[in-house]
Design a protein around this motif. Sequence first.
Motif, PDB file in Angstrom:
ATOM      1  N   ILE A   1       0.823  -1.216   0.000  1.00  0.00           N
ATOM      2  CA  ILE A   1       0.000   0.000   0.000  1.00  0.00           C
ATOM      3  C   ILE A   1       0.858   1.269   0.000  1.00  0.00           C
ATOM      4  CG2 ILE A   1      -0.309   0.027   2.502  1.00  0.00           C
ATOM      5  CD1 ILE A   1      -3.183   1.136   1.917  1.00  0.00           C
ATOM      6  N   GLU A   2       1.995   1.247   0.667  1.00  0.00           N
ATOM      7  CA  GLU A   2       2.849   2.433   0.727  1.00  0.00           C
ATOM      8  C   GLU A   2       3.360   2.818  -0.662  1.00  0.00           C
ATOM      9  OE1 GLU A   2       2.782   0.233   4.493  1.00  0.00           O
ATOM     10  OE2 GLU A   2       3.468  -0.380   2.517  1.00  0.00           O
ATOM     11  N   GLU A   3       3.797   1.833  -1.449  1.00  0.00           N
ATOM     12  CA  GLU A   3       4.298   2.105  -2.797  1.00  0.00           C
ATOM     13  C   GLU A   3       3.154   2.526  -3.729  1.00  0.00           C
ATOM     14  OE1 GLU A   3       6.994  -0.003  -6.274  1.00  0.00           O
ATOM     15  OE2 GLU A   3       6.877  -0.950  -4.296  1.00  0.00           O
ATOM     16  N   PHE A   4       1.993   1.874  -3.598  1.00  0.00           N
ATOM     17  CA  PHE A   4       0.797   2.249  -4.361  1.00  0.00           C
ATOM     18  C   PHE A   4       0.480   3.716  -4.086  1.00  0.00           C
ATOM     19  CE2 PHE A   4      -3.801   2.644  -4.882  1.00  0.00           C
ATOM     20  CZ  PHE A   4      -4.054   1.940  -6.041  1.00  0.00           C
ATOM     21  N   ASN A   5       0.502   4.094  -2.815  1.00  0.00           N
ATOM     22  CA  ASN A   5       0.211   5.456  -2.383  1.00  0.00           C
ATOM     23  C   ASN A   5       1.189   6.456  -3.017  1.00  0.00           C
ATOM     24  OD1 ASN A   5      -0.767   7.639  -0.868  1.00  0.00           O
ATOM     25  ND2 ASN A   5       0.603   7.177   0.828  1.00  0.00           N
TER      26      ASN A   5
END
Length: 115
Positions: A8-12
């Motif tokens: 989720i952090e990289e997607f964000n």
Amino acid sequence: MGQQYLPIEEFNEKLKSWAGKKIKITKRELNDLDETVMKLNSVSYSNNTHRVDDYVPEHSLLLSGEGEIENEGNQMEPLPAPLYEIPLDDASEYKFDGTLFSLSTERAAYKIEEE
């Protein structure tokens, strides 16, 4: 490049880089397909740890910006608020193929692409 699963952090971070761009959000839920077009101003998340029932999600992806949503008559009308909320759950999957973001939850599947 094919679709690749992301934390989720990289997607964000990748989605935040689209701020200032015009995007199209497609939501598929059961047999319903909704499209929203907006100029993405910012990307953020909300945490609602004091929820009373399962209808209110614990976490949400918030896409802020002015835009339009397709109504039942297949006509575009202004968003009721300058915000598009995607409820997240523990089973959410985040993907990106270089041009298209995909987000799947227990309730719906979303695609986010440049318009």
